[in-house]
Design a protein around this motif. Structure first.
Motif, PDB file in Angstrom:
ATOM      1  N   ALA A 181      13.875  59.405  34.968  1.00 30.51           N
ATOM      2  CA  ALA A 181      13.991  60.459  35.977  1.00 30.51           C
ATOM      3  C   ALA A 181      13.335  61.748  35.507  1.00 30.51           C
ATOM      4  CB  ALA A 181      15.457  60.700  36.310  1.00 30.51           C
ATOM      5  N   ALA A 182      13.439  62.021  34.204  1.00 31.15           N
ATOM      6  CA  ALA A 182      12.908  63.280  33.664  1.00 31.15           C
ATOM      7  C   ALA A 182      11.401  63.388  33.804  1.00 31.15           C
ATOM      8  CB  ALA A 182      13.311  63.420  32.200  1.00 31.15           C
ATOM      9  N   LEU A 224      27.474  70.845  26.084  1.00 26.59           N
ATOM     10  CA  LEU A 224      27.000  71.299  27.386  1.00 26.59           C
ATOM     11  C   LEU A 224      27.232  70.220  28.430  1.00 26.59           C
ATOM     12  CD1 LEU A 224      25.326  73.706  28.692  1.00 26.59           C
ATOM     13  CD2 LEU A 224      23.338  72.186  28.436  1.00 26.59           C
ATOM     14  N   ARG A 225      27.698  70.656  29.602  1.00 27.26           N
ATOM     15  CA  ARG A 225      27.957  69.708  30.696  1.00 27.26           C
ATOM     16  C   ARG A 225      27.416  70.286  31.991  1.00 27.26           C
ATOM     17  NH1 ARG A 225      32.872  69.157  33.593  1.00 27.26           N
ATOM     18  NH2 ARG A 225      33.820  70.576  32.086  1.00 27.26           N
ATOM     19  N   GLN A 226      26.653  69.473  32.730  1.00 26.91           N
ATOM     20  CA  GLN A 226      26.146  69.897  34.040  1.00 26.91           C
ATOM     21  C   GLN A 226      27.255  69.746  35.065  1.00 26.91           C
ATOM     22  OE1 GLN A 226      22.352  68.222  35.152  1.00 26.91           O
ATOM     23  NE2 GLN A 226      22.665  68.693  37.322  1.00 26.91           N
ATOM     24  N   LEU A 227      27.536  70.817  35.813  1.00 26.83           N
ATOM     25  CA  LEU A 227      28.636  70.826  36.778  1.00 26.83           C
ATOM     26  C   LEU A 227      28.185  70.464  38.181  1.00 26.83           C
ATOM     27  CD1 LEU A 227      30.465  74.131  35.690  1.00 26.83           C
ATOM     28  CD2 LEU A 227      30.871  71.791  34.880  1.00 26.83           C
ATOM     29  N   THR A 228      26.898  70.542  38.438  1.00 26.13           N
ATOM     30  CA  THR A 228      26.359  70.260  39.772  1.00 26.13           C
ATOM     31  C   THR A 228      25.498  69.002  39.732  1.00 26.13           C
ATOM     32  OG1 THR A 228      24.529  71.760  39.276  1.00 26.13           O
ATOM     33  CG2 THR A 228      26.387  72.652  40.556  1.00 26.13           C
ATOM     34  N   THR A 229      25.284  68.433  40.897  1.00 25.83           N
ATOM     35  CA  THR A 229      24.423  67.258  41.039  1.00 25.83           C
ATOM     36  C   THR A 229      23.178  67.657  41.817  1.00 25.83           C
ATOM     37  OG1 THR A 229      26.334  65.762  41.058  1.00 25.83           O
ATOM     38  CG2 THR A 229      24.262  64.917  41.960  1.00 25.83           C
ATOM     39  N   ASP A 230      22.009  67.369  41.261  1.00 20.80           N
ATOM     40  CA  ASP A 230      20.767  67.709  41.951  1.00 20.80           C
ATOM     41  C   ASP A 230      20.663  66.935  43.265  1.00 20.80           C
ATOM     42  OD1 ASP A 230      20.187  69.172  39.708  1.00 20.80           O
ATOM     43  OD2 ASP A 230      18.617  67.829  38.975  1.00 20.80           O
ATOM     44  N   HIS A 231      20.266  67.620  44.315  1.00 21.84           N
ATOM     45  CA  HIS A 231      20.071  66.974  45.611  1.00 21.84           C
ATOM     46  C   HIS A 231      18.611  66.552  45.727  1.00 21.84           C
ATOM     47  CE1 HIS A 231      23.790  69.422  46.920  1.00 21.84           C
ATOM     48  NE2 HIS A 231      24.128  68.203  46.533  1.00 21.84           N
ATOM     49  N   THR A 232      18.299  65.478  45.013  1.00 22.95           N
ATOM     50  CA  THR A 232      16.963  64.885  45.025  1.00 22.95           C
ATOM     51  C   THR A 232      17.111  63.368  45.111  1.00 22.95           C
ATOM     52  OG1 THR A 232      16.792  64.610  42.624  1.00 22.95           O
ATOM     53  CG2 THR A 232      16.099  66.737  43.532  1.00 22.95           C
ATOM     54  N   PRO A 233      16.160  62.682  45.733  1.00 20.83           N
ATOM     55  CA  PRO A 233      16.211  61.215  45.734  1.00 20.83           C
ATOM     56  C   PRO A 233      16.216  60.626  44.327  1.00 20.83           C
ATOM     57  CG  PRO A 233      14.671  61.994  47.398  1.00 20.83           C
ATOM     58  CD  PRO A 233      15.075  63.190  46.581  1.00 20.83           C
ATOM     59  N   VAL A 234      15.522  61.281  43.387  1.00 18.85           N
ATOM     60  CA  VAL A 234      15.489  60.774  42.014  1.00 18.85           C
ATOM     61  C   VAL A 234      16.876  60.860  41.378  1.00 18.85           C
ATOM     62  CG1 VAL A 234      14.605  61.251  39.697  1.00 18.85           C
ATOM     63  CG2 VAL A 234      13.039  61.164  41.644  1.00 18.85           C
ATOM     64  N   ALA A 235      17.573  61.985  41.537  1.00 20.37           N
ATOM     65  CA  ALA A 235      18.925  62.106  40.988  1.00 20.37           C
ATOM     66  C   ALA A 235      19.869  61.111  41.643  1.00 20.37           C
ATOM     67  CB  ALA A 235      19.437  63.533  41.178  1.00 20.37           C
ATOM     68  N   ALA A 272      19.024  58.204  42.746  1.00 21.78           N
ATOM     69  CA  ALA A 272      18.702  56.894  42.176  1.00 21.78           C
ATOM     70  C   ALA A 272      19.346  56.733  40.797  1.00 21.78           C
ATOM     71  CB  ALA A 272      17.190  56.720  42.079  1.00 21.78           C
ATOM     72  N   VAL A 273      19.382  57.809  40.021  1.00 20.36           N
ATOM     73  CA  VAL A 273      20.055  57.755  38.723  1.00 20.36           C
ATOM     74  C   VAL A 273      21.553  57.497  38.912  1.00 20.36           C
ATOM     75  CG1 VAL A 273      20.688  59.091  36.680  1.00 20.36           C
ATOM     76  CG2 VAL A 273      18.365  59.218  37.571  1.00 20.36           C
ATOM     77  N   ALA A 274      22.167  58.213  39.854  1.00 22.60           N
ATOM     78  CA  ALA A 274      23.603  58.045  40.107  1.00 22.60           C
ATOM     79  C   ALA A 274      23.936  56.626  40.568  1.00 22.60           C
ATOM     80  CB  ALA A 274      24.067  59.053  41.155  1.00 22.60           C
TER      81      ALA A 274
END
Length: 242
Positions: free
Chosen positions: A150-151, A126-137, A139-141
């Motif tokens: 983050a979870a 499984l692969r996530q194709l989108t990037t969450d538009h959150t400050p936490v995501a 920060a992970v990036a």
């Protein structure tokens, strides 16, 4: 390439209503999650999906549809803003929107918010194709926060980008993502991903070959996890051309 899809939604076990909405058309698919706690989130999600859903009857070629999808999301953003201006009691409503157009042997995506698109390829996982538009995501990036931290971060659901608030909102358009026979495409609201881990999602998609059965099983998993939010899923399976 043949592509068969099904969508389903459930208000969950806690929320008094369902602010999610979805499109499961012939080749256009989308999930929108009205902002919980805001005014008329159910209106925002439904209004934003209108221009996207209209693309399902569009006879443009694949390149034309790929170009049209992000614009349809921008049109949905303007429609939500206009609706709030016409109905002041809805001021502040907003929504996420993750949409895909399957054309030829690829899916083209457009995305704002934290509803997600995933691809399961049986031999690759499984692969996530989108990037969450959150400050936490974000920060992970940037390497400032681990995925595990983050979870469980208390602000993981705070959104940095949504439809309905900014007339010039930026729309992500990742892709095109090639599709192979046997691939499963999943679009979902965070009512699924908040309580069902990615490995569990992958197991459900691998087990259920029929999109309707996969949708039912994913929603059941979210409810088994407490169903704290509305949950919406659209599952598509790619097959060989007939």
């Amino acid at each position: 390439m043949e592509f068969h899809a099904h969508g389903a939604t459930h208000q969950g076990l806690v929320r008094p209503g369902n602010e999610d909405a979805f499109v499961c058309g012939r080749r256009v698919f989308a999930v929108a999650d009205g902002l919980g706690g805001h005014v008329a989130g159910e209106v925002a999600s439904r209004v934003a999906l209108g221009p996207v859903e209209a693309l399902d009857g569009d006879d443009r070629d694949c390149a034309g549809l790929a170009r049209a999808l992000p614009q349809a999301v921008r049109d949905g953003n303007r429609a939500v803003i206009a609706d709030a201006e016409e109905h002041p009691e809805r001021f502040g409503m907003g929504t996420t929107l993750t949409a895909g157009v399957v054309c030829g042997a690829a899916v083209h995506l457009a995305h704002v918010g934290d509803s997600r698109a995933y691809l399961l390829r049986p031999d690759q996982g499984l692969r996530q194709l989108t990037t969450d538009h959150t400050p936490v995501a974000e920060a992970v990036a940037a390497g400032l926060l681990s995925p595990d931290d983050a979870a469980v971060h208390p602000e993981r659901n705070v959104l940095s980008r949504v439809l309905g608030l900014d007339p010039h909102v930026e729309v992500d358009a990742p892709g095109p993502e090639p599709l192979q026979p046997g691939d499963r495409l999943l679009l979902c609201s965070d009512g699924l991903t908040e309580v069902v881990r990615d490995d569990e999602i992958a197991a459900v998609l691998a087990e259920h070959h029929e999109p309707a059965a996969a949708c039912d099983a994913l929603i059941a998993a979210a409810l088994a996890g407490g169903g704290p939010d509305n949950v919406t899923v659209v599952v598509g399976v790619a097959g060989a051309s007939g």
